[in-house]
Motif scaffolding. Structure first.
Motif, PDB file in Angstrom:
ATOM      1  N   PHE A 331       0.775  -0.995  -0.001  1.00 19.82           N
ATOM      2  CA  PHE A 331      -0.029   0.045   0.017  1.00 19.82           C
ATOM      3  C   PHE A 331       0.876   1.341   0.068  1.00 19.82           C
ATOM      4  O   PHE A 331       2.257   1.089   0.177  1.00 19.82           O
ATOM      5  N   GLY A 332       0.187   2.426   0.011  1.00 19.16           N
ATOM      6  CA  GLY A 332       0.809   3.546  -0.163  1.00 19.16           C
ATOM      7  C   GLY A 332       0.023   4.723  -0.714  1.00 19.16           C
ATOM      8  O   GLY A 332      -1.178   4.909  -0.784  1.00 19.16           O
ATOM      9  N   TRP A 333       0.749   5.776  -1.146  1.00 24.86           N
ATOM     10  CA  TRP A 333       0.183   6.911  -1.812  1.00 24.86           C
ATOM     11  C   TRP A 333       1.203   7.761  -2.601  1.00 24.86           C
ATOM     12  O   TRP A 333       2.460   7.423  -2.621  1.00 24.86           O
ATOM     13  N   SER A 334       0.885   8.981  -3.229  1.00 30.71           N
ATOM     14  CA  SER A 334       1.737   9.615  -3.889  1.00 30.71           C
ATOM     15  C   SER A 334       1.336  11.309  -3.794  1.00 30.71           C
ATOM     16  O   SER A 334       0.492  11.673  -2.991  1.00 30.71           O
ATOM     17  N   GLY A 335       2.321  12.088  -4.372  1.00 33.31           N
ATOM     18  CA  GLY A 335       2.180  13.432  -4.158  1.00 33.31           C
ATOM     19  C   GLY A 335       2.113  14.211  -5.456  1.00 33.31           C
ATOM     20  O   GLY A 335       2.627  13.621  -6.600  1.00 33.31           O
ATOM     21  N   ALA A 336       1.390  15.415  -5.600  1.00 31.47           N
ATOM     22  CA  ALA A 336       1.534  16.244  -6.843  1.00 31.47           C
ATOM     23  C   ALA A 336       2.558  16.481  -7.632  1.00 31.47           C
ATOM     24  O   ALA A 336       2.440  16.397  -8.763  1.00 31.47           O
ATOM     25  N   ALA A 337       3.692  16.579  -6.972  1.00 31.96           N
ATOM     26  CA  ALA A 337       4.989  16.871  -7.479  1.00 31.96           C
ATOM     27  C   ALA A 337       5.816  15.536  -8.025  1.00 31.96           C
ATOM     28  O   ALA A 337       6.689  15.381  -8.539  1.00 31.96           O
ATOM     29  N   GLY A 338       4.965  14.355  -7.738  1.00 31.95           N
ATOM     30  CA  GLY A 338       5.539  13.054  -8.133  1.00 31.95           C
ATOM     31  C   GLY A 338       6.152  12.241  -7.161  1.00 31.95           C
ATOM     32  O   GLY A 338       6.757  11.063  -7.589  1.00 31.95           O
ATOM     33  N   SER A 339       6.159  12.472  -5.856  1.00 35.25           N
ATOM     34  CA  SER A 339       6.687  11.665  -4.744  1.00 35.25           C
ATOM     35  C   SER A 339       5.845  10.554  -4.843  1.00 35.25           C
ATOM     36  O   SER A 339       4.546  10.429  -5.029  1.00 35.25           O
ATOM     37  N   PHE A 340       6.402   9.273  -4.091  1.00 30.31           N
ATOM     38  CA  PHE A 340       5.817   8.080  -4.123  1.00 30.31           C
ATOM     39  C   PHE A 340       6.065   7.164  -3.178  1.00 30.31           C
ATOM     40  O   PHE A 340       7.279   7.065  -2.888  1.00 30.31           O
ATOM     41  N   ALA A 341       5.174   6.680  -2.601  1.00 26.45           N
ATOM     42  CA  ALA A 341       5.442   5.743  -1.275  1.00 26.45           C
ATOM     43  C   ALA A 341       5.108   4.170  -1.612  1.00 26.45           C
ATOM     44  O   ALA A 341       4.067   3.934  -2.108  1.00 26.45           O
TER      45      ALA A 341
END
Length: 378
Positions: A331-341
């Motif tokens: 699982f995880g998520w991401s951010g608008a500038a492209g970060s990713f977990a």
């Protein structure tokens, strides 16, 4: 483990259109690979270096949901509680029904918004930060817009649908931060620092930067397709008030810092040093698919095929649907500038990927990066 394919991928995307990228891979609590390429400042040709601070944008959401789940563990709130039990401004919501010449016709909501709806993006909110009530609140508070005032303003806007009947990516987690403030009594930033980032030793994660930290904030870019180059784009456009602590998009951090938090979730809530921020049961509830037959069709982002939506996170539910090499439950998520977990308790794998480009190429980069990481594991 041979991560040569991963470094080649980072080199390829930074030679393409992404100014810089960095990836950190942890396996069984050890950093087994870290690589960065590209320029922090394209004009000055400054190579990206360690401990640069970035806007996390929606990667903030995982931490906000963690904070709220702590209150569930304490018995302060329940997922099934009406939101208006704590934030009374949400007691009598209106729902848009039809558009008229004068705007939208509305009717009283038949269902209350629940705490679960905030976590699961089913409250009926939009992502319109320029809604009239929000703009009025910004002006009325002289540009401060404290988090609770934001929630009160949003409650004046009609819902897009009956709570619980659809899924819509929205301002739910910003209201969740206001809920934490209200029931705990501390500002959301203070709660986050005292209950999560401080205990985990995350010195560079917060909603506001010191002067010293400001010097480490890396420039942000937007790719100009007409000119074929990336241009500077300053600021976080989600920060609409000087005191607005956005639970959905407000945190700043570094790759090293946020990896400490993500890895704690990989360890099902307890850091390698023994700091517990959540129980294993809460982490498992977070990564349980909370979509229903009614809401599943709304969660239709192509690069999230094979994933359900948990409490603020994507969660892998079908390898056949996703084509992903990660196991079910990743699982995880991401951010608008492209970060990713990537958070994976079964594989004991944590991945923190960062870049700072707002037209981020997420559908291309993230699924490929994920498959490359897993192919490198032995």
């Amino acid at each position: 483990m041979d991560f040569t394919p991963l470094s080649r991928f980072i080199d390829r995307i930074t030679a393409w259109r992404i100014p810089w990228a960095e990836v950190l891979v942890m396996h069984r609590n050890e950093t087994v690979f870290r690589y960065r390429a590209g320029y922090a400042d394209l004009e000055a040709k400054t190579p990206i270096d360690e401990d640069r601070i970035i806007y996390l944008y929606s990667l903030t959401k995982i931490l906000t949901c963690t904070a709220a789940l702590q209150l569930v563990e304490k018995g302060t709130i329940l997922l099934g509680d009406p939101l208006s039990d704590y934030l009374p401004e949400f007691a009598e919501m209106k729902v848009r029904k039809a558009q008229t010449d004068d705007g939208w016709a509305t009717e009283p909501a038949e269902r209350p918004i629940t705490v679960r709806d905030l976590f699961a993006m089913t409250a009926g909110f939009s992502y319109d930060l320029a809604a009239p009530s929000i703009k009025e609140a910004v002006e009325r508070t002289n540009g401060r817009l404290p988090t609770r005032e934001f929630a009160k303003a949003l409650a004046k806007e009609p819902l897009l649908f009956e709570p619980g009947t659809r899924w819509n990516y929205s301002l739910c987690h910003d209201v969740l931060a206001a809920l934490v403030e209200e029931v705990d009594g501390r500002r959301f930033s203070a709660y986050v620092h005292e209950e999560i980032t401080g205990p985990l030793g995350m010195r560079d994660t917060g909603f506001f930067l010191s002067e010293a930290q400001q010097s480490r904030l890396v420039p942000q870019y937007v790719f100009n397709d007409e000119l074929g180059k990336a241009d500077h784009m300053d600021g976080n456009w989600y920060l609409i008030g000087t005191e607005f602590e956005s639970g959905g998009a407000g945190l700043l951090s570094t790759v090293s810092d946020y990896a400490l938090f993500l890895n704690t979730l990989t360890n099902r809530g307890t850091s390698p040093e023994g700091v517990r921020i959540l129980s294993a049961a809460s982490v498992d509830l977070m990564r349980t698919d909370h979509l229903t037959d009614r809401t599943r069709s709304d969660y239709n982002w192509a690069h999230h095929a094979g994933y359900g939506y948990g409490l603020g996170v994507r969660t892998h539910v079908s390898a056949a649907g996703s084509g992903s090499l990660s196991p079910l439950g990743e699982f995880g998520w991401s951010g608008a500038a492209g970060s990713f977990a990537i958070i994976d308790p079964e594989s004991q794998l944590t991945v923190m990927y960062a870049q700072h480009l707002v037209n981020n190429q997420e559908p291309y980069v993230h699924p490929r990066l994920k498959n490359i990481v897993y192919s490198c594991l032995k």
